[in-house]
Structure formats: C-alpha cells, structure tokens
Design a protein around this motif. Structure first.
Motif, mmCIF file in Angstrom:
data_model
loop_
_atom_site.group_PDB
_atom_site.id
_atom_site.type_symbol
_atom_site.label_atom_id
_atom_site.label_comp_id
_atom_site.label_asym_id
_atom_site.label_seq_id
_atom_site.Cartn_x
_atom_site.Cartn_y
_atom_site.Cartn_z
ATOM 1 N N LYS A 161 0.827 -1.189 0.000
ATOM 2 C CA LYS A 161 0.000 0.000 0.000
ATOM 3 C C LYS A 161 0.874 1.255 0.000
ATOM 4 C CE LYS A 161 -4.353 -1.371 0.273
ATOM 5 N NZ LYS A 161 -5.400 -0.931 -0.669
ATOM 6 N N GLY A 162 0.426 2.238 -0.757
ATOM 7 C CA GLY A 162 1.089 3.526 -0.747
ATOM 8 C C GLY A 162 0.278 4.534 0.031
ATOM 9 N N THR A 163 0.873 5.690 0.245
ATOM 10 C CA THR A 163 0.148 6.831 0.766
ATOM 11 C C THR A 163 0.911 8.085 0.355
ATOM 12 O OG1 THR A 163 -1.027 7.733 2.677
ATOM 13 C CG2 THR A 163 1.177 6.892 3.088
ATOM 14 N N ILE A 164 0.583 9.231 0.925
ATOM 15 C CA ILE A 164 1.094 10.491 0.405
ATOM 16 C C ILE A 164 2.599 10.651 0.638
ATOM 17 C CG2 ILE A 164 -1.153 11.554 0.776
ATOM 18 C CD1 ILE A 164 0.063 13.048 3.168
ATOM 19 N N GLU A 165 3.226 11.421 -0.249
ATOM 20 C CA GLU A 165 4.633 11.774 -0.088
ATOM 21 C C GLU A 165 4.801 12.905 0.924
ATOM 22 O OE1 GLU A 165 7.434 12.227 -3.572
ATOM 23 O OE2 GLU A 165 7.276 14.339 -2.952
ATOM 24 N N GLY A 166 3.884 13.895 0.878
ATOM 25 C CA GLY A 166 4.001 15.048 1.754
ATOM 26 C C GLY A 166 4.955 16.088 1.196
ATOM 27 N N LEU B 33 8.095 2.087 -8.396
ATOM 28 C CA LEU B 33 8.398 2.692 -7.102
ATOM 29 C C LEU B 33 7.109 2.835 -6.301
ATOM 30 C CD1 LEU B 33 10.649 5.712 -6.352
ATOM 31 C CD2 LEU B 33 8.234 5.850 -5.740
ATOM 32 N N ILE B 34 7.195 2.581 -5.009
ATOM 33 C CA ILE B 34 6.060 2.822 -4.124
ATOM 34 C C ILE B 34 6.449 3.878 -3.095
ATOM 35 C CG2 ILE B 34 6.647 0.958 -2.503
ATOM 36 C CD1 ILE B 34 3.082 1.974 -3.507
ATOM 37 N N THR B 35 5.588 4.855 -2.901
ATOM 38 C CA THR B 35 5.775 5.886 -1.884
ATOM 39 C C THR B 35 4.760 5.647 -0.784
ATOM 40 O OG1 THR B 35 6.532 7.519 -3.502
ATOM 41 C CG2 THR B 35 5.712 8.364 -1.399
ATOM 42 N N THR B 36 5.217 5.621 0.458
ATOM 43 C CA THR B 36 4.302 5.284 1.541
ATOM 44 C C THR B 36 4.742 5.947 2.839
ATOM 45 O OG1 THR B 36 3.054 3.435 2.485
ATOM 46 C CG2 THR B 36 5.439 3.141 2.255
ATOM 47 N N GLN B 37 3.973 5.737 3.888
ATOM 48 C CA GLN B 37 4.320 6.146 5.244
ATOM 49 C C GLN B 37 3.939 5.004 6.176
ATOM 50 O OE1 GLN B 37 2.650 9.961 6.410
ATOM 51 N NE2 GLN B 37 3.076 10.878 4.412
ATOM 52 N N LEU B 38 4.722 4.821 7.217
ATOM 53 C CA LEU B 38 4.434 3.797 8.212
ATOM 54 C C LEU B 38 4.212 4.465 9.561
ATOM 55 C CD1 LEU B 38 7.081 1.120 7.156
ATOM 56 C CD2 LEU B 38 4.644 1.190 6.592
ATOM 57 N N TYR B 39 3.161 4.039 10.241
ATOM 58 C CA TYR B 39 2.721 4.655 11.487
ATOM 59 C C TYR B 39 2.940 3.695 12.653
ATOM 60 C CZ TYR B 39 0.590 7.570 7.929
ATOM 61 O OH TYR B 39 0.405 8.372 6.822
ATOM 62 N N PHE B 40 2.564 4.099 13.846
ATOM 63 C CA PHE B 40 2.831 3.314 15.047
ATOM 64 C C PHE B 40 1.548 3.116 15.853
ATOM 65 C CE2 PHE B 40 6.665 5.440 13.740
ATOM 66 C CZ PHE B 40 7.631 4.448 13.837
ATOM 67 N N THR B 41 1.352 1.898 16.338
ATOM 68 C CA THR B 41 0.176 1.608 17.147
ATOM 69 C C THR B 41 0.122 2.522 18.366
ATOM 70 O OG1 THR B 41 1.417 -0.095 18.334
ATOM 71 C CG2 THR B 41 0.042 -0.828 16.489
ATOM 72 N N GLU C 144 -3.066 -1.091 6.838
ATOM 73 C CA GLU C 144 -1.925 -1.910 6.414
ATOM 74 C C GLU C 144 -0.579 -1.253 6.712
ATOM 75 O OE1 GLU C 144 -5.389 -2.534 3.542
ATOM 76 O OE2 GLU C 144 -4.384 -0.842 4.500
ATOM 77 N N LEU C 145 -0.595 0.021 7.081
ATOM 78 C CA LEU C 145 0.647 0.779 7.244
ATOM 79 C C LEU C 145 1.000 1.039 8.704
ATOM 80 C CD1 LEU C 145 0.092 3.412 4.393
ATOM 81 C CD2 LEU C 145 1.253 1.194 4.270
ATOM 82 N N ILE C 146 0.350 0.343 9.625
ATOM 83 C CA ILE C 146 0.583 0.589 11.050
ATOM 84 C C ILE C 146 1.557 -0.451 11.615
ATOM 85 C CG2 ILE C 146 -0.487 0.751 13.316
ATOM 86 C CD1 ILE C 146 -3.055 1.665 11.923
ATOM 87 N N LEU C 147 2.639 0.037 12.212
ATOM 88 C CA LEU C 147 3.667 -0.804 12.811
ATOM 89 C C LEU C 147 3.372 -1.046 14.289
ATOM 90 C CD1 LEU C 147 6.840 1.020 11.390
ATOM 91 C CD2 LEU C 147 5.722 -1.014 10.440
ATOM 92 N N ASP C 148 3.887 -2.156 14.792
ATOM 93 C CA ASP C 148 3.741 -2.480 16.219
ATOM 94 C C ASP C 148 5.113 -2.897 16.750
ATOM 95 O OD1 ASP C 148 2.739 -2.972 18.710
ATOM 96 O OD2 ASP C 148 1.765 -4.866 18.177
#
Length: 281
Positions: free
Chosen positions: A100-105, A232-240, A256-260
């Motif tokens: 999954k991708g998400t914004i570059e910002g 190329l995939i651009t994404t962001q990964l977040y935290f629980t 799908e982009l949330i880390l634990d």
C-alpha cells in the motif's frame, strides 16, 4: 536558541515551494481538452458551493485574502499535500497488487546519502528519541527477492522537525537511501519519530483555527521503495497507540501501514519488521 522557537511556517513553506519547483515542476504536457475538463469541474464545484451555501461578499473577500496569504507564506505545497494528495494517491495506486502507498508530503528531498544495509541514518551527536531498528525485505509480487532494492527513508526528529525545513538541523539528518542486500533484506537504525503539528503560524494554521480543526499528524516514517524493473512505491508507516491514527489531518493513515514495534532484543530501544512488495513496471 532551539529549533522549535525559530522554525516558522513562512520559512518552512518557502523551502517546500523552492524544492517543489526544483524537483517536481517538470512542465508535463496536458491536452487543452483535459485542462478544460478538470478546470471547469473544479470551478463549477466552487460556484455550486457559493450558490448552495449563499456565500456572502465578506466571506468571499476573506477567502481572497486567505488565498493571497497562502502564496505569501509559500504554503501551497503544504495545503495541497495535506488536504488533496491523499485522493490523488488513491487514484494513482488503485490498480497495484503490492504494498500500500500513501502520500509523499511536502518534506521530501531527493538525493539523500546512499547507505549499504545494515545502515544507520545520519543524525546529530546525542540525537533525542528512542532508538528504532527498522528492518524487512523487498520482493516482487511473484515472491522473488529484489536484490539491491533501494529503501529511501526520511522522517521528523523527536521534536517534529525535518532537516532542510527547519533551521539548525544538519542537511541530511534522519534521511538516507538504504541499499538492500542480495536477498532484498534491509536493516536501518534510526530513531522513532514523534507526532507533530503541521505549521500553524501561517495560512494553513489560520484555516485550521478558523474551522476548529486540529493540526496533528501521527508519528510516521516516510518511505520510497524501488527496484529494477518494478514500480516505485511511496508510503508512510505509522505506530500503534498513536492517538491521531484515526483523525490524521492529512487523511493518510491506512490499516496496512501501522507498525507495532517491540522492545529491542539488545535492550536498546525498539525494533520492528515490515516487508515491501513491488509491482512490475
């Protein structure tokens, strides 16, 4: 004087505008028919809003004054990336089968230092924050490892500031392009970023205040992953457990982009694994 007291929306916005012009304003040709269609639809949407909401001249003039300030503060990249890019990204990546991708910002800068995995991102002596070991593997959708894949990563520091967009931070602080090994495996030592508010002392902050919104983004890692013969995939990964996962001002969080992360095995900070799957070009 600390970075936090000297960073301003105007200076950050000016940097974002300058870097956009240098790296993204490529003059892509679009047919007059397409421009006519899109511009007409956008204008009609505004006209319909005026008619349906019975917008007054005072409100209209307030809008004009605000639009002028957006330009003066250099905040068009911030405004568009926060409130519009998530929809563009969804359209652009709708047909992908891989990650999954998400914004570059607005805070991406190409050309970060190339580092071989295992790597440690550039950082200041005594850089504040919790150490984070981020590792994973890059494969194709068919499961084959992508040897030498590039994992480009950048993120805010523990105070919520990005290098090259706030004063007093080394140029490539917490930015790097990590080269995976022959099995597509990468390992990156960095620091867990903090949640932060987008700049609130400029035009975007004025809108947020007037609308009664909040300005928070959940903590996140920015990532671009690429490999030979693949998209190329651009994404962001977040935290629980981040309180703003459900109300991100930029509407960019996906489940799908949330880390634990877990406590690191060596007792120093935290560690987490995340694998990337790339679609063929």
């Amino acid at each position: 004087m600390s970075v936090k007291t000297t960073a301003t929306a105007a200076s950050s916005g000016a940097n974002a505008t300058e870097k956009f012009r240098a790296n993204k304003a490529s003059g892509v040709q679009t047919s007059s028919q397409r421009v006519n269609h899109l511009a007409s639809r956008a204008i009609k949407a505004l006209v319909d809003t005026v008619a349906e909401e019975k917008v007054t001249y005072d409100e209209y003039n307030a809008l004009k004054a605000w639009l002028i300030r957006v330009g003066e503060d250099g905040e068009w990249p911030l405004f568009l990336d926060v409130w519009l890019e998530h929809a563009v990204e969804e359209v652009a990546n709708a047909d992908r089968d891989g990650s999954k991708g998400t914004i570059e910002g607005p805070y991406y800068v190409p050309g970060s230092p190339v580092l071989q995995s295992p790597a440690t991102l550039p950082q200041r002596d005594g850089e504040a924050g919790t150490p984070l070991l981020f590792r994973g593997r890059v494969t194709s959708v068919n499961g084959n490892a992508l040897a030498g894949a590039h994992v480009e990563i950048w993120h805010a520091d523990d105070a919520g500031f990005y290098s090259q967009f706030a004063p007093g931070i080394p140029e490539w602080n917490l930015r790097g392009t990590v080269v995976a090994d022959e099995e597509g495996i990468f390992q990156i030592n960095t620091l867990q970023p903090a949640p932060y508010q987008i700049p609130t002392d400029g035009a975007c902050g004025q809108l947020i205040s007037a609308a009664g919104w909040h300005a928070w983004r959940p903590a996140h890692l920015h990532i671009k992953v690429s490999g030979p013969g693949h998209q190329l995939i651009t994404t962001q990964l977040y935290f629980t457990a981040d309180e703003h996962l459900s109300d991100d001002i930029a509407s960019a969080v996906k489940p799908e982009l949330i880390l634990d992360p877990e406590p690191a095995t060596d007792g120093n900070g935290r560690e987490v694994s995340y694998n990337f799957v790339l679609d063929p070009a």
